[in-house]
Scaffold this motif. Structure first.
Motif, PDB file in Angstrom:
ATOM      1  N   ILE A  73       0.820  -1.217   0.000  1.00 26.48           N
ATOM      2  CA  ILE A  73       0.000   0.000   0.000  1.00 26.48           C
ATOM      3  C   ILE A  73       0.853   1.266   0.000  1.00 26.48           C
ATOM      4  O   ILE A  73       0.525   2.251  -0.659  1.00 26.48           O
ATOM      5  CB  ILE A  73      -0.972  -0.001   1.212  1.00 26.48           C
ATOM      6  CG1 ILE A  73      -1.950  -1.167   1.080  1.00 26.48           C
ATOM      7  CG2 ILE A  73      -1.707   1.318   1.352  1.00 26.48           C
ATOM      8  CD1 ILE A  73      -2.775  -1.170  -0.195  1.00 26.48           C
ATOM      9  N   THR A  74       1.987   1.277   0.730  1.00 25.81           N
ATOM     10  CA  THR A  74       2.776   2.505   0.863  1.00 25.81           C
ATOM     11  C   THR A  74       3.906   2.641  -0.155  1.00 25.81           C
ATOM     12  O   THR A  74       4.316   3.759  -0.455  1.00 25.81           O
ATOM     13  CB  THR A  74       3.374   2.636   2.280  1.00 25.81           C
ATOM     14  OG1 THR A  74       4.270   1.543   2.525  1.00 25.81           O
ATOM     15  CG2 THR A  74       2.279   2.676   3.337  1.00 25.81           C
ATOM     16  N   LYS A  75       4.409   1.532  -0.682  1.00 28.92           N
ATOM     17  CA  LYS A  75       5.569   1.620  -1.572  1.00 28.92           C
ATOM     18  C   LYS A  75       5.270   1.240  -3.022  1.00 28.92           C
ATOM     19  O   LYS A  75       6.048   1.568  -3.905  1.00 28.92           O
ATOM     20  CB  LYS A  75       6.701   0.730  -1.047  1.00 28.92           C
ATOM     21  CG  LYS A  75       7.266   1.209   0.268  1.00 28.92           C
ATOM     22  CD  LYS A  75       8.445   0.357   0.692  1.00 28.92           C
ATOM     23  CE  LYS A  75       9.053   0.898   1.964  1.00 28.92           C
ATOM     24  NZ  LYS A  75      10.239   0.142   2.356  1.00 28.92           N
ATOM     25  N   VAL A  76       4.178   0.531  -3.253  1.00 28.93           N
ATOM     26  CA  VAL A  76       3.859   0.104  -4.619  1.00 28.93           C
ATOM     27  C   VAL A  76       2.665   0.882  -5.161  1.00 28.93           C
ATOM     28  O   VAL A  76       2.748   1.514  -6.218  1.00 28.93           O
ATOM     29  CB  VAL A  76       3.598  -1.422  -4.678  1.00 28.93           C
ATOM     30  CG1 VAL A  76       3.202  -1.856  -6.083  1.00 28.93           C
ATOM     31  CG2 VAL A  76       4.832  -2.199  -4.206  1.00 28.93           C
ATOM     32  N   LYS A  77       1.566   0.857  -4.439  1.00 27.83           N
ATOM     33  CA  LYS A  77       0.319   1.466  -4.920  1.00 27.83           C
ATOM     34  C   LYS A  77       0.462   2.941  -5.320  1.00 27.83           C
ATOM     35  O   LYS A  77      -0.090   3.347  -6.352  1.00 27.83           O
ATOM     36  CB  LYS A  77      -0.775   1.309  -3.872  1.00 27.83           C
ATOM     37  CG  LYS A  77      -2.146   1.699  -4.373  1.00 27.83           C
ATOM     38  CD  LYS A  77      -3.222   1.368  -3.361  1.00 27.83           C
ATOM     39  CE  LYS A  77      -4.591   1.628  -3.941  1.00 27.83           C
ATOM     40  NZ  LYS A  77      -5.649   1.217  -3.004  1.00 27.83           N
ATOM     41  N   PRO A  78       1.199   3.785  -4.589  1.00 29.12           N
ATOM     42  CA  PRO A  78       1.279   5.202  -4.955  1.00 29.12           C
ATOM     43  C   PRO A  78       2.066   5.476  -6.240  1.00 29.12           C
ATOM     44  O   PRO A  78       2.066   6.612  -6.714  1.00 29.12           O
ATOM     45  CB  PRO A  78       2.004   5.850  -3.771  1.00 29.12           C
ATOM     46  CG  PRO A  78       1.967   4.875  -2.665  1.00 29.12           C
ATOM     47  CD  PRO A  78       1.842   3.534  -3.298  1.00 29.12           C
ATOM     48  N   GLU A  79       2.731   4.465  -6.785  1.00 26.11           N
ATOM     49  CA  GLU A  79       3.623   4.707  -7.917  1.00 26.11           C
ATOM     50  C   GLU A  79       2.913   4.587  -9.265  1.00 26.11           C
ATOM     51  O   GLU A  79       3.203   3.710 -10.077  1.00 26.11           O
ATOM     52  CB  GLU A  79       4.842   3.783  -7.837  1.00 26.11           C
ATOM     53  CG  GLU A  79       5.702   4.019  -6.609  1.00 26.11           C
ATOM     54  CD  GLU A  79       6.169   5.464  -6.458  1.00 26.11           C
ATOM     55  OE1 GLU A  79       6.336   6.175  -7.476  1.00 26.11           O
ATOM     56  OE2 GLU A  79       6.367   5.895  -5.307  1.00 26.11           O
ATOM     57  N   GLY A  80       1.970   5.480  -9.482  1.00 23.74           N
ATOM     58  CA  GLY A  80       1.318   5.627 -10.778  1.00 23.74           C
ATOM     59  C   GLY A  80       0.451   4.448 -11.182  1.00 23.74           C
ATOM     60  O   GLY A  80       0.050   3.627 -10.364  1.00 23.74           O
ATOM     61  N   LYS A  81       0.180   4.378 -12.484  1.00 19.91           N
ATOM     62  CA  LYS A  81      -0.697   3.330 -13.015  1.00 19.91           C
ATOM     63  C   LYS A  81      -0.106   1.941 -12.806  1.00 19.91           C
ATOM     64  O   LYS A  81      -0.829   0.986 -12.529  1.00 19.91           O
ATOM     65  CB  LYS A  81      -0.941   3.562 -14.508  1.00 19.91           C
ATOM     66  CG  LYS A  81      -1.800   4.763 -14.808  1.00 19.91           C
ATOM     67  CD  LYS A  81      -1.994   4.938 -16.303  1.00 19.91           C
ATOM     68  CE  LYS A  81      -2.789   6.191 -16.604  1.00 19.91           C
ATOM     69  NZ  LYS A  81      -2.931   6.422 -18.051  1.00 19.91           N
TER      70      LYS A  81
END
Length: 183
Positions: A73-81
């Protein structure tokens, strides 16, 4: 078609059960490991009949590649599409598994990721996957049930016992972030 090229090929195989002299299987384990169970015949050809160089990452090693849901949730999801897509794929899997009354918990095994770790993330001097530990073992024979049979004449294969998950995951998170900045 040309058997002489086998010496130039390294097969990185993520699969196979534990070697009992190296590791204890997990509680409630199945003797037939998942990846080997997909195609026992292929495993038999590679182990029993070929002379290919094998770097094996058995179940006890690939199970070390745990990513927590918090990291997702904190390191993968925020990184765009791309990050959102990867997160959704794992969340969809978690949901499907829960519908089967199986709780997947707070972690997910990123078991295919060691392929990058032991090949692309090698040391630059005396190139090797130096941050992960392995032993040389005689290649076992794989029987028709997908189980190992001791083979004293088996060629040496590399069997990973400990993976550098810090390097593997931090490289993934960083590359995802860098890719997202470009797009």
């Amino acid at each position: 078609m040309e058997p002489k090229i086998a010496d130039k090929i390294v097969v990185v195989w993520i699969g196979g059960p534990e070697y009992l002299d190296l590791s204890t299987p997990p509680p409630g384990f199945t003797p037939l490991e998942y990846n080997l169970g997909i195609d026992i015949k292929a495993g038999q050809v590679v182990f029993n009949e070929s002379n290919l160089n094998i770097w094996q990452i058995p179940r006890n090693a690939y199970r070390q590649t745990l990513m927590s849901y918090g990291e997702l949730i904190t390191k993968v999801k925020p990184e765009g599409k791309t990050g959102a897509y990867l997160t959704k794929k794992i969340e969809d899997l978690m949901e499907r598994v829960q519908k089967l009354n199986f709780h997947i918990g707070e972690t997910y095994i990123m078991g295919d990721s060691p392929l990058v770790l032991v090949t692309a993330l090698q040391s630059s001097f005396e190139a090797d996957s130096s941050s992960s530990s392995y032993v040389l073992k005689n290649a076992p024979k794989i029987d028709d049930n997908g189980l190992y049979q001791y083979n004293p004449k088996g060629r040496n294969i590399r069997v990973y016992t400990q993976l550098d998950t810090r390097l593997m995951f931090e490289d993934f998170y960083t590359k995802l972030k860098l890719f997202n900045k470009k797009n």
